[in-house]
Design a protein around this motif. Sequence first.
Motif, PDB file in Angstrom:
ATOM      1  N   VAL A 137       0.842  -1.195   0.000  1.00  0.00           N
ATOM      2  CA  VAL A 137       0.000   0.000   0.000  1.00  0.00           C
ATOM      3  C   VAL A 137       0.880   1.249   0.000  1.00  0.00           C
ATOM      4  O   VAL A 137       0.627   2.214  -0.738  1.00  0.00           O
ATOM      5  CB  VAL A 137      -0.959  -0.010   1.200  1.00  0.00           C
ATOM      6  N   ARG A 138       1.924   1.251   0.805  1.00  0.00           N
ATOM      7  CA  ARG A 138       2.833   2.399   0.861  1.00  0.00           C
ATOM      8  C   ARG A 138       3.589   2.582  -0.453  1.00  0.00           C
ATOM      9  O   ARG A 138       3.939   3.707  -0.823  1.00  0.00           O
ATOM     10  CB  ARG A 138       3.806   2.213   2.024  1.00  0.00           C
ATOM     11  N   LEU A 139       3.822   1.509  -1.173  1.00  0.00           N
ATOM     12  CA  LEU A 139       4.463   1.602  -2.492  1.00  0.00           C
ATOM     13  C   LEU A 139       3.539   2.302  -3.480  1.00  0.00           C
ATOM     14  O   LEU A 139       3.939   3.247  -4.183  1.00  0.00           O
ATOM     15  CB  LEU A 139       4.822   0.202  -2.989  1.00  0.00           C
ATOM     16  N   LEU A 140       2.287   1.860  -3.551  1.00  0.00           N
ATOM     17  CA  LEU A 140       1.325   2.449  -4.484  1.00  0.00           C
ATOM     18  C   LEU A 140       1.035   3.906  -4.164  1.00  0.00           C
ATOM     19  O   LEU A 140       0.648   4.682  -5.040  1.00  0.00           O
ATOM     20  CB  LEU A 140       0.022   1.648  -4.478  1.00  0.00           C
ATOM     21  N   ALA A 141       1.233   4.299  -2.906  1.00  0.00           N
ATOM     22  CA  ALA A 141       0.924   5.666  -2.494  1.00  0.00           C
ATOM     23  C   ALA A 141       1.839   6.704  -3.133  1.00  0.00           C
ATOM     24  O   ALA A 141       1.577   7.907  -3.036  1.00  0.00           O
ATOM     25  CB  ALA A 141       1.004   5.788  -0.972  1.00  0.00           C
ATOM     26  N   ASN A 142       2.908   6.270  -3.801  1.00  0.00           N
ATOM     27  CA  ASN A 142       3.744   7.217  -4.532  1.00  0.00           C
ATOM     28  C   ASN A 142       2.950   7.932  -5.623  1.00  0.00           C
ATOM     29  O   ASN A 142       3.294   9.061  -6.010  1.00  0.00           O
ATOM     30  CB  ASN A 142       4.931   6.483  -5.171  1.00  0.00           C
ATOM     31  N   PHE A 143       1.896   7.294  -6.130  1.00  0.00           N
ATOM     32  CA  PHE A 143       1.051   7.880  -7.172  1.00  0.00           C
ATOM     33  C   PHE A 143      -0.397   7.820  -6.694  1.00  0.00           C
ATOM     34  O   PHE A 143      -1.083   6.818  -6.912  1.00  0.00           O
ATOM     35  CB  PHE A 143       1.219   7.128  -8.496  1.00  0.00           C
ATOM     36  N   PRO A 144      -0.870   8.863  -6.022  1.00  0.00           N
ATOM     37  CA  PRO A 144      -2.190   8.797  -5.377  1.00  0.00           C
ATOM     38  C   PRO A 144      -3.325   8.393  -6.307  1.00  0.00           C
ATOM     39  O   PRO A 144      -4.157   7.550  -5.933  1.00  0.00           O
ATOM     40  CB  PRO A 144      -2.383  10.225  -4.845  1.00  0.00           C
ATOM     41  N   ARG A 145      -3.389   8.971  -7.506  1.00  0.00           N
ATOM     42  CA  ARG A 145      -4.526   8.680  -8.386  1.00  0.00           C
ATOM     43  C   ARG A 145      -4.439   7.272  -8.967  1.00  0.00           C
ATOM     44  O   ARG A 145      -5.370   6.466  -8.835  1.00  0.00           O
ATOM     45  CB  ARG A 145      -4.590   9.715  -9.514  1.00  0.00           C
ATOM     46  N   GLU A 146      -3.320   6.953  -9.598  1.00  0.00           N
ATOM     47  CA  GLU A 146      -3.153   5.624 -10.194  1.00  0.00           C
ATOM     48  C   GLU A 146      -3.036   4.567  -9.099  1.00  0.00           C
ATOM     49  O   GLU A 146      -3.534   3.450  -9.246  1.00  0.00           O
ATOM     50  CB  GLU A 146      -1.901   5.610 -11.087  1.00  0.00           C
ATOM     51  N   GLY A 147      -2.374   4.925  -7.999  1.00  0.00           N
ATOM     52  CA  GLY A 147      -2.248   3.991  -6.893  1.00  0.00           C
ATOM     53  C   GLY A 147      -3.587   3.628  -6.290  1.00  0.00           C
ATOM     54  O   GLY A 147      -3.836   2.467  -5.943  1.00  0.00           O
ATOM     55  N   THR A 148      -4.477   4.604  -6.169  1.00  0.00           N
ATOM     56  CA  THR A 148      -5.815   4.331  -5.642  1.00  0.00           C
ATOM     57  C   THR A 148      -6.570   3.369  -6.548  1.00  0.00           C
ATOM     58  O   THR A 148      -7.278   2.469  -6.071  1.00  0.00           O
ATOM     59  CB  THR A 148      -6.611   5.643  -5.483  1.00  0.00           C
ATOM     60  N   ARG A 149      -6.426   3.552  -7.858  1.00  0.00           N
ATOM     61  CA  ARG A 149      -7.106   2.663  -8.809  1.00  0.00           C
ATOM     62  C   ARG A 149      -6.663   1.215  -8.611  1.00  0.00           C
ATOM     63  O   ARG A 149      -7.485   0.296  -8.550  1.00  0.00           O
ATOM     64  CB  ARG A 149      -6.822   3.119 -10.241  1.00  0.00           C
ATOM     65  N   HIS A 150      -5.355   1.001  -8.480  1.00  0.00           N
ATOM     66  CA  HIS A 150      -4.850  -0.361  -8.313  1.00  0.00           C
ATOM     67  C   HIS A 150      -5.126  -0.889  -6.905  1.00  0.00           C
ATOM     68  O   HIS A 150      -5.392  -2.090  -6.727  1.00  0.00           O
ATOM     69  CB  HIS A 150      -3.360  -0.409  -8.628  1.00  0.00           C
ATOM     70  N   LEU A 151      -5.073  -0.018  -5.915  1.00  0.00           N
ATOM     71  CA  LEU A 151      -5.436  -0.417  -4.555  1.00  0.00           C
ATOM     72  C   LEU A 151      -6.867  -0.937  -4.530  1.00  0.00           C
ATOM     73  O   LEU A 151      -7.163  -1.994  -3.934  1.00  0.00           O
ATOM     74  CB  LEU A 151      -5.281   0.778  -3.611  1.00  0.00           C
ATOM     75  N   ASN A 152      -7.768  -0.228  -5.188  1.00  0.00           N
ATOM     76  CA  ASN A 152      -9.169  -0.656  -5.223  1.00  0.00           C
ATOM     77  C   ASN A 152      -9.341  -1.955  -6.001  1.00  0.00           C
ATOM     78  O   ASN A 152     -10.158  -2.807  -5.629  1.00  0.00           O
ATOM     79  CB  ASN A 152     -10.037   0.443  -5.833  1.00  0.00           C
ATOM     80  N   THR A 153      -8.595  -2.120  -7.098  1.00  0.00           N
ATOM     81  CA  THR A 153      -8.660  -3.368  -7.867  1.00  0.00           C
ATOM     82  C   THR A 153      -8.340  -4.561  -6.976  1.00  0.00           C
ATOM     83  O   THR A 153      -9.049  -5.582  -6.977  1.00  0.00           O
ATOM     84  CB  THR A 153      -7.677  -3.320  -9.043  1.00  0.00           C
TER      85      THR A 153
END
Length: 452
Positions: free
Chosen positions: A313-329
């Motif tokens: 989760v902390r890795l994906l947080a580098n890109f809030p918008r794209e990271g949120t999309r993949h976090l939700n996936t």
Amino acid sequence: MLNQTIISLGIFLAAAPETAPRPVPLTRPEMKRLIEDVKVRTPRIPMPELTDADRQALGDRADDYEAVIRHRYTPWVETRRTPRASGPNVEQEPGMTLSYAFKTQLFWIVSRANNCQYCIGHQESKLLNAGLTEDQIAALDGDWSRHTPAEQAAFAFARKLSFQPYAIGDADIQSLRRFYTDLQILEMVISVSGNNVSNRWKEAVAVPQRKDEGGYSRNTEDLSLPRGTYLTPTSASFEKLISNVAPIIFDTATGAPTRDTISRRPALESRTDVERALTQARSRKARLPLVEEHEARTNFAGAAPEGPLPQWVRLLANFPREGTRHLNTIRLADEKSDLSPLLKGQLAWIVARQDGAWYAVGHAYKRLRDAGQTDEQIYALDGDWHEFSPRDQSLFTVARKLAASPVILTDADVTNAVELAGPRDVVQSIHYTTSRSLFDRITEAAGLQLEN
């Protein structure tokens, strides 16, 4: 020793379609013919009967195979009337610096390595619309010398992360650092991992291509440009050039390249070796930057899970918008599907073991232990599955084959699973497997430290 699957095919699909995957086109003209043929392929999941409420919800998508399948069996997956905004003129998320054309070239490389002929077709049109010429696209397949050393390094990485995720290591990331920043490498990893999701979904359910796709497709007002067909001319310099991207095996007698479909995964490690690898994963240091927890929660604006944030989760947080999309996936696949927690844990283990993704293996192990499984039951998933029901075996087969390569999963595999488990569980198992392929590649490329 390699766990190897080879299925021999002729270019004209001479083998029975229900038991054979699509062949690997060797040359560009062959590839164009096969991606054009995707327009008339038969979908694998029976179309469900729609109620009036279904038709009202779907609107003009009520006759669209993919929209109907998602609406009925994975309703938590957003099925918007228009796709997520993308294109050469769409503003990127702040912090993402790789160009649309470059990432589309990577998507093309990924799809060619995976032999996802549906996705190859889409990237062809997108690259043309982004300003690449026919010869520049052809060079992606046969002549990387036309590209810069930085591009060649990225192409090789995209191919390896797609076809051989288990082989990614420190040296691969270090080689990219000659040309790219760590955030650019992470952007590349996230993009390529997402491409692998698309490849697996489109091929697993066998989405037919739109009849009007090809050439410059629908995205240009210049009617003089070729549109609506992939059967565009290929220049003489590329007409007979053999692919440099597609995994190709050669005839042992003649030495000639074949169109056989092949998947290679290393033989699964012993239980002792797995335990050793998990111990090592608990002490390794992440290869790519992680965002501090308080900042990650701010970046995700409530989308992050409760409790201490895991490294992924902390890795994906580098890109809030794209990271949120993949976090939700990833989270929605875990939380919203009708599959049992036990089955999801079993599928996660099978996929992670195929990918050699130790961070993901560790997470799957914890999930299975939390579901009440013993170590003996967990490691039985690495065996021949004779202790499991025919239903579970059919879903395990879908997951294992789809994890290894999108195209070794056959019509017969999916038909058998639908008969034993029903279309809902098959579609949800496919979707769940694709989300795990995303998780595996992102977390293992980044070399994340296992928390448990």
